[in-house]
Design an enzyme around this catalytic site. Structure first.
Site, PDB file in Angstrom:
ATOM      1  N   CYS A  13     -17.905  -6.693   4.777  1.00 36.33           N
ATOM      2  CA  CYS A  13     -18.943  -6.137   5.635  1.00 36.33           C
ATOM      3  C   CYS A  13     -18.668  -4.651   5.836  1.00 36.33           C
ATOM      4  CB  CYS A  13     -18.966  -6.868   6.968  1.00 36.33           C
ATOM      5  SG  CYS A  13     -20.411  -6.447   7.915  1.00 36.33           S
ATOM      6  N   THR A  16      14.694   5.246   8.908  1.00 32.94           N
ATOM      7  CA  THR A  16      15.634   4.151   9.138  1.00 32.94           C
ATOM      8  C   THR A  16      15.049   2.827   8.635  1.00 32.94           C
ATOM      9  OG1 THR A  16      16.448   5.318  11.059  1.00 32.94           O
ATOM     10  CG2 THR A  16      16.972   2.969  10.942  1.00 32.94           C
ATOM     11  N   GLY A  51       5.931  -8.085   1.488  1.00 33.81           N
ATOM     12  CA  GLY A  51       6.592  -9.323   1.867  1.00 33.81           C
ATOM     13  C   GLY A  51       5.658 -10.415   2.372  1.00 33.81           C
ATOM     14  N   THR A  65       0.841  -1.205   0.000  1.00 32.36           N
ATOM     15  CA  THR A  65       0.000   0.000   0.000  1.00 32.36           C
ATOM     16  C   THR A  65       0.874   1.252   0.000  1.00 32.36           C
ATOM     17  OG1 THR A  65      -1.761  -1.178   1.154  1.00 32.36           O
ATOM     18  CG2 THR A  65      -1.815   1.225   1.281  1.00 32.36           C
ATOM     19  N   GLN A  79       0.456  -9.963  -5.813  1.00 32.24           N
ATOM     20  CA  GLN A  79       0.049 -11.378  -5.792  1.00 32.24           C
ATOM     21  C   GLN A  79       0.966 -12.265  -6.631  1.00 32.24           C
ATOM     22  OE1 GLN A  79      -2.022 -12.828  -3.821  1.00 32.24           O
ATOM     23  NE2 GLN A  79      -3.044 -11.045  -2.941  1.00 32.24           N
TER      24      GLN A  79
HETATM   25  N1  PLP Z   1      -2.381  -5.102  -3.959  1.00 28.92           N
HETATM   26  C1  PLP Z   1      -2.879  -6.357  -3.983  1.00 28.92           C
HETATM   27  C2  PLP Z   1      -3.136  -7.013  -5.297  1.00 28.92           C
HETATM   28  C3  PLP Z   1      -3.128  -7.025  -2.794  1.00 28.92           C
HETATM   29  O1  PLP Z   1      -3.611  -8.270  -2.820  1.00 28.92           O
HETATM   30  C4  PLP Z   1      -2.877  -6.363  -1.570  1.00 28.92           C
HETATM   31  C5  PLP Z   1      -3.200  -7.025  -0.289  1.00 28.92           C
HETATM   32  O2  PLP Z   1      -4.022  -7.885  -0.218  1.00 28.92           O
HETATM   33  C6  PLP Z   1      -2.345  -5.061  -1.607  1.00 28.92           C
HETATM   34  C7  PLP Z   1      -2.105  -4.475  -2.816  1.00 28.92           C
HETATM   35  C8  PLP Z   1      -2.029  -4.317  -0.344  1.00 28.92           C
HETATM   36  O3  PLP Z   1      -1.063  -5.008   0.374  1.00 28.92           O
HETATM   37  P1  PLP Z   1      -0.662  -4.533   1.856  1.00 28.92           P
HETATM   38  O4  PLP Z   1      -1.912  -4.617   2.658  1.00 28.92           O
HETATM   39  O5  PLP Z   1       0.374  -5.487   2.284  1.00 28.92           O
HETATM   40  O6  PLP Z   1      -0.188  -3.144   1.748  1.00 28.92           O
END
Ligand code: PLP
Length: 402
Positions: free
Chosen positions: A327, A239, A202, A71, A179
């Site tokens: 939900c 850091t 990760g 994200t 993914q």
């Molecule tokens: N993009 C995709 C395709 C994802 O499946 C996910 C998490 O499920 C994310 C982005 C976001 O990942 P994170 O919550 O680790 O930031």
């Protein structure tokens, strides 16, 4: 417990945990410190960067930026591109992106950007004609995922990025590989040669939560998102989380070690689950069946059953899966991915995602195949849309829905 929700997160591999522990204990130093004691911490971060550069097949380590999650990487890529190219104000994305992409695009839309959202067909394939129609030479950025987290459907990134660069080399192409990283080859000099930025986390490949990375091709105009210290080539101040970065690199090595055999075994198990469900349960369909799909993902639409109830009953059997519904403020909102695919009304709320990892076993799949049909049968018994006597939908509801 049977864990079949690996697209949500994965267990930390034992060798990954082992790799991280010294950095929480005796090797706790700041990797930017100049004294000898910090040498190992610094080496761990830089050798991890080598690992990621190797995995993506780039010769330039400085193109790898460590972050806290996908994200963050996504926010940094999209907002960073917007900040660096203020004269360009059009973005192209798809209707099935993760909210981390869609919500950032919506924010830019509120800030006055034009956002084209490309649709998908019933199998989750992108509408190529619409994509070509919407691209403009002045477009700022294309943001398209590699594989969908709910259905596993893989988009043809090589083709989409190629079309983008033919339209204009100035359009930036960003791809969310959360993914697929370590599971499907991503080569920034090969199939991803026209892609400028990549993001991943990760915890989708047996590293811990709280660490991710962003790839930014050299020369890509993208302004820093986190401002402060000089870390990560000035692109992401703060850091570095040495332990988690070292662990994530170990997870890449572990995935690479067994990649082919793991992928084949996982696909065999997924196919066994898929075929077993189709054989044993009437009125189910596989979302994305005819598209190229991740070998670990199975999203089944179970008509005339409510997804949350299936989840609860599977949870009682200690089987962890997820549904297509979220939900939201007390009401069950159908998934935006399944909505975009036009999944019929009678299955929209009854979709279940099974996602496997290398830790799943055939015994676990057999257990699910023994119990899942009973769960569905029990719930259908209570459904007003299901004719229990004839084991089929009631006349007036069959084929229904939008
Ligand atoms: N993009 C995709 C395709 C994802 O499946 C996910 C998490 O499920 C994310 C982005 C976001 O990942 P994170 O919550 O680790 O930031």
């Amino acid at each position: 417990m049977i864990y079949l929700d690996n697209n949500a997160t994965t267990n930390v591999a034992p060798e990954v945990l082992e790799t991280m522990l010294p950095f929480f204990k005796e090797e706790y130093y700041n990797p930017s410190s100049m004294y000898g004691a910090a040498k190992l911490a610094r080496y761990a971060v830089e050798s991890a960067r080598n690992t990621f550069a190797g995995e993506l097949k780039t010769a330039h380590n400085s193109e790898i930026i460590f972050t806290s999650c996908a994200t963050e990487s996504i926010n940094a890529a999209i907002f960073g591109a917007a900040k660096a190219n203020p004269e360009r104000r059009h973005i192209v994305t798809t209707a099935v992106e993760h909210p981390a992409v869609l919500e950032v695009c919506k924010q830019l839309q509120r800030d006055g950007y034009e956002v084209s959202i490309i649709g998908v067909d019933r199998d989750g394939n992108i509408d190529l004609h619409e994509f070509i129609r919407e691209l403009q030479p002045e477009t700022l950025l294309v943001a398209i995922m590699h594989a969908n987290n709910e259905t596993g459907v893989i988009f043809p990134i090589e083709q989409l990025a190629g079309i983008t660069k033919e339209t204009s080399r100035k359009i930036l192409f960003f791809c969310d590989i959360t993914q697929t990283f370590t599971k499907v080859p991503v080569n920034v000099c090969g199939n991803f040669r026209d892609v400028d930025m990549l993001a991943f986390s990760g915890h989708k490949f047996h590293a811990p939560k709280g660490v991710g990375a962003l790839y930014i091709r050299r020369g890509t105009p993208c302004r820093s998102f986190f401002i402060g210290g000089h870390q990560e080539f000035g692109r992401r101040a703060g850091t570095e989380n040495v332990a988690l970065i070292a662990g994530m690199a170990k997870a890449v090595d572990a995935a690479a070690e067994h990649h082919q055999s793991d992928a084949e075994r996982i696909e065999t198990l997924r196919n066994k689950l898929q075929n077993g469900i189709i054989e044993r349960i009437p009125n189910v369909e596989v979302n994305g069946l005819n598209a190229e799909r991740m070998p670990n993902t199975l999203n089944v639409a179970v008509h005339y059953v409510e997804g949350e109830s299936m989840l609860t009953m599977l949870d009682e059997l200690e089987i962890c899966v997820s549904s297509g519904s979220a939900c939201t403020s007390g009401s069950l909102e159908p998934s935006h991915v399944l909505t975009a695919m036009g999944v019929p009304f009678t299955a929209m709320h009854g979709s279940v995602r099974f996602s496997l990892s290398r830790y799943n076993t055939e015994e676990e799949i057999d257990f699910v195949l023994e119990h899942f049909p009973k769960v569905v049968a029990n719930l259908r018994r209570m459904s007003p849309y299901w004719d229990q006597g004839n084991n089929c939908p009631r006349e007036e509801t069959s084929g229904g829905g939008s």
